[in-house]
Design a protein around this motif. Structure first.
Motif, PDB file in Angstrom:
ATOM      1  N   ASN A 270       0.790  -1.270   0.008  1.00 27.76           N
ATOM      2  CA  ASN A 270      -0.106  -0.130  -0.187  1.00 27.76           C
ATOM      3  C   ASN A 270       0.974   1.276   0.085  1.00 27.76           C
ATOM      4  O   ASN A 270       0.301   2.347  -0.151  1.00 27.76           O
ATOM      5  CB  ASN A 270      -0.874   0.031   1.219  1.00 27.76           C
ATOM      6  CG  ASN A 270      -1.886  -1.118   1.104  1.00 27.76           C
ATOM      7  OD1 ASN A 270      -2.463  -1.577  -0.001  1.00 27.76           O
ATOM      8  ND2 ASN A 270      -2.376  -1.569   2.277  1.00 27.76           N
ATOM      9  N   ILE A 271       2.137   0.910   0.112  1.00 26.50           N
ATOM     10  CA  ILE A 271       3.050   2.475   0.317  1.00 26.50           C
ATOM     11  C   ILE A 271       3.627   2.551  -1.101  1.00 26.50           C
ATOM     12  O   ILE A 271       3.851   3.572  -1.628  1.00 26.50           O
ATOM     13  CB  ILE A 271       3.942   2.060   1.342  1.00 26.50           C
ATOM     14  CG1 ILE A 271       3.374   1.833   2.749  1.00 26.50           C
ATOM     15  CG2 ILE A 271       5.173   3.235   1.500  1.00 26.50           C
ATOM     16  CD1 ILE A 271       2.242   3.149   3.024  1.00 26.50           C
ATOM     17  N   THR A 272       4.145   1.440  -1.662  1.00 32.24           N
ATOM     18  CA  THR A 272       4.663   1.343  -2.945  1.00 32.24           C
ATOM     19  C   THR A 272       3.860   1.322  -4.227  1.00 32.24           C
ATOM     20  O   THR A 272       4.362   1.655  -5.333  1.00 32.24           O
ATOM     21  CB  THR A 272       5.839   0.227  -3.195  1.00 32.24           C
ATOM     22  OG1 THR A 272       5.102  -1.046  -3.172  1.00 32.24           O
ATOM     23  CG2 THR A 272       6.955  -0.065  -2.090  1.00 32.24           C
ATOM     24  N   GLY A 273       2.665   0.730  -3.788  1.00 37.38           N
ATOM     25  CA  GLY A 273       1.901   0.578  -5.001  1.00 37.38           C
ATOM     26  C   GLY A 273       2.005  -0.694  -5.932  1.00 37.38           C
ATOM     27  O   GLY A 273       1.672  -0.663  -7.092  1.00 37.38           O
ATOM     28  N   TYR A 274       3.241  -1.471  -5.352  1.00 39.01           N
ATOM     29  CA  TYR A 274       3.199  -2.753  -6.224  1.00 39.01           C
ATOM     30  C   TYR A 274       3.176  -3.824  -5.433  1.00 39.01           C
ATOM     31  O   TYR A 274       3.729  -3.729  -4.090  1.00 39.01           O
ATOM     32  CB  TYR A 274       4.585  -2.644  -6.772  1.00 39.01           C
ATOM     33  CG  TYR A 274       4.838  -1.954  -7.857  1.00 39.01           C
ATOM     34  CD1 TYR A 274       4.463  -2.161  -9.179  1.00 39.01           C
ATOM     35  CD2 TYR A 274       5.341  -0.517  -7.686  1.00 39.01           C
ATOM     36  CE1 TYR A 274       4.674  -1.227 -10.121  1.00 39.01           C
ATOM     37  CE2 TYR A 274       5.397   0.427  -8.772  1.00 39.01           C
ATOM     38  CZ  TYR A 274       5.191  -0.043 -10.018  1.00 39.01           C
ATOM     39  OH  TYR A 274       5.309   0.893 -11.163  1.00 39.01           O
ATOM     40  N   ASP A 275       2.785  -5.144  -5.915  1.00 40.75           N
ATOM     41  CA  ASP A 275       2.704  -6.226  -5.092  1.00 40.75           C
ATOM     42  C   ASP A 275       4.207  -6.347  -4.740  1.00 40.75           C
ATOM     43  O   ASP A 275       5.117  -6.152  -5.375  1.00 40.75           O
ATOM     44  CB  ASP A 275       2.205  -7.220  -5.729  1.00 40.75           C
ATOM     45  CG  ASP A 275       0.578  -7.349  -5.728  1.00 40.75           C
ATOM     46  OD1 ASP A 275      -0.019  -6.258  -5.279  1.00 40.75           O
ATOM     47  OD2 ASP A 275       0.004  -8.295  -6.086  1.00 40.75           O
ATOM     48  N   TYR A 276       4.489  -7.317  -3.761  1.00 39.74           N
ATOM     49  CA  TYR A 276       5.598  -8.015  -3.146  1.00 39.74           C
ATOM     50  C   TYR A 276       6.531  -8.321  -4.646  1.00 39.74           C
ATOM     51  O   TYR A 276       6.238  -9.431  -5.065  1.00 39.74           O
ATOM     52  CB  TYR A 276       5.407  -8.970  -2.156  1.00 39.74           C
ATOM     53  CG  TYR A 276       6.590  -9.778  -1.716  1.00 39.74           C
ATOM     54  CD1 TYR A 276       7.851  -9.032  -1.362  1.00 39.74           C
ATOM     55  CD2 TYR A 276       6.420 -11.182  -1.455  1.00 39.74           C
ATOM     56  CE1 TYR A 276       9.040  -9.683  -1.017  1.00 39.74           C
ATOM     57  CE2 TYR A 276       7.800 -11.796  -1.090  1.00 39.74           C
ATOM     58  CZ  TYR A 276       9.001 -11.142  -0.595  1.00 39.74           C
ATOM     59  OH  TYR A 276       9.979 -11.834  -0.103  1.00 39.74           O
ATOM     60  N   GLU A 277       7.694  -7.945  -4.603  1.00 39.55           N
ATOM     61  CA  GLU A 277       8.644  -8.632  -5.621  1.00 39.55           C
ATOM     62  C   GLU A 277       9.920  -8.858  -4.974  1.00 39.55           C
ATOM     63  O   GLU A 277      10.719  -7.781  -5.168  1.00 39.55           O
ATOM     64  CB  GLU A 277       8.615  -7.443  -6.889  1.00 39.55           C
ATOM     65  CG  GLU A 277       7.385  -7.383  -7.493  1.00 39.55           C
ATOM     66  CD  GLU A 277       7.773  -6.275  -8.918  1.00 39.55           C
ATOM     67  OE1 GLU A 277       8.821  -6.053  -9.404  1.00 39.55           O
ATOM     68  OE2 GLU A 277       6.818  -6.193  -9.667  1.00 39.55           O
TER      69      GLU A 277
END
Ligand SMILES: [Zn+2]
Length: 317
Positions: A277-284
């Motif tokens: 929710n902070i980066t806007g990306y799913d975990y990578e």
């Protein structure tokens, strides 16, 4: 005897008058002081339940617009917690308040984290140009975009020894990667580059192909829109090791080694688990960004994202 008595009276009157005048002055000064004090934020904040110390903190760390609005509300300790957060940025106070008041269950840490990363807004809204002059600390995310024709000047070819396929990286990031590769190798780990620099056009192809196969929502969770990909900075690598796909990279020893050591070579895990929710990306677990050792160490040790780092240490420093 009679004469002496008559002489004493005026002296007594004089003394009494002086005492009265002095008392009057003291009383007036005190009253004026008290009336002036009642006009201060300290007095007004204490009136609604803040302690003197809390009132002083609020005055020192915020502005009059915020204080005026605070006076219309009931006592709330979350406002104090917000201004005492480690990464609190005074100029963002109205954004913190807006976010908090619309998300009353949020902790002060969450409020500051969210607003600093810009993630209190809708993804891909209010887009600004990436400040390229920040060099290895330039940010590129869902709120910052690189020019379509941006291509780093110092791209170098990655030797096939380190990568699958043909890849390019910025010289500084490549040198740092080689040092990291060698250190990992000494411990018996092999870190291979899957993907590094991607041009605007490359990203456009990636994004459109995702879009065709998976739809908008899924695509935006995993692939950046063209101009918003960190791969266009030439400072980013997707890595892997022998025989694993992206989704299981975080089960490897290589991943554990990177968790402990990547920052010492200036690399950070850019999209960590739990920070979606902070980066806007799913975990990578495979996507690493080069930011230099100093920034990478702070980000690693403080468990913050680069988005928050940028807001606090670069944009509002
Ligand atoms: Zn990537």
């Amino acid at each position: 005897m009679k004469g002496r008595r008559l002489k004493k009276k005026p002296i007594l009157i004089l003394i009494c008058s002086i005492i009265l005048i002095v008392v009057g002055i003291v009383f007036t000064v005190k009253t004026v002081k008290e009336l002036n004090y009642r006009k201060t934020y300290e007095y007004k904040l204490i009136k609604i339940g803040y302690t003197k110390e809390e009132a002083n903190q609020l005055e020192n760390k915020t502005n009059n617009t915020f204080l005026d609005s605070l006076l219309t509300k009931e006592y709330d300790k979350v406002y104090l917690e917000i201004i005492n957060e480690g990464y609190y940025i005074p100029s963002k106070i109205s954004d913190y308040v807006n976010y908090y008041e619309n998300n009353l269950n949020s902790s002060s840490y969450e409020v500051v984290e969210k607003v600093n990363a810009g993630a209190d807004k809708e993804w891909y809204s209010d887009i600004k140009d990436t400040d390229i002059s920040k060099d290895i600390l330039m940010i590129n995310n869902k709120f910052y975009k690189l020019p379509n024709d941006y291509e780093p000047a110092d791209l170098v070819d990655v030797k096939n020894w380190y990568a699958y396929g043909n890849n390019k990286l910025r010289k500084e990031a490549y040198d740092a990667f080689i040092s990291m590769f060698n250190a990992a190798k000494e411990q018996g780990h092999t870190i291979i580059i899957n993907s590094a620099y991607r041009s605007y056009k490359d990203q456009e192809d990636v994004y459109n192909s995702y879009l065709r196969n998976h739809g908008q929502e899924y695509t935006d969770a995993y692939a950046a829109r063209p101009g918003h990909s960190e791969h266009q900075t030439g400072l980013t690598v997707d890595v892997t090791t022998y025989g694993v796909g992206n989704s299981s990279f975080d089960t490897t020893d290589e991943f554990s080694w990177l968790q402990d050591n990547a920052h010492q070579f200036g690399f950070i895990l850019r999209y960590p688990e739990g920070k979606e929710n902070i980066t806007g990306y799913d975990y990578e677990s495979w996507h690493y960004r080069y930011v230099g050792v100093e920034a990478a160490t702070i980000i690693h040790d403080s468990n913050i994202t680069f988005d928050e780092y940028y807001a606090y240490y670069i944009e509002n420093a």
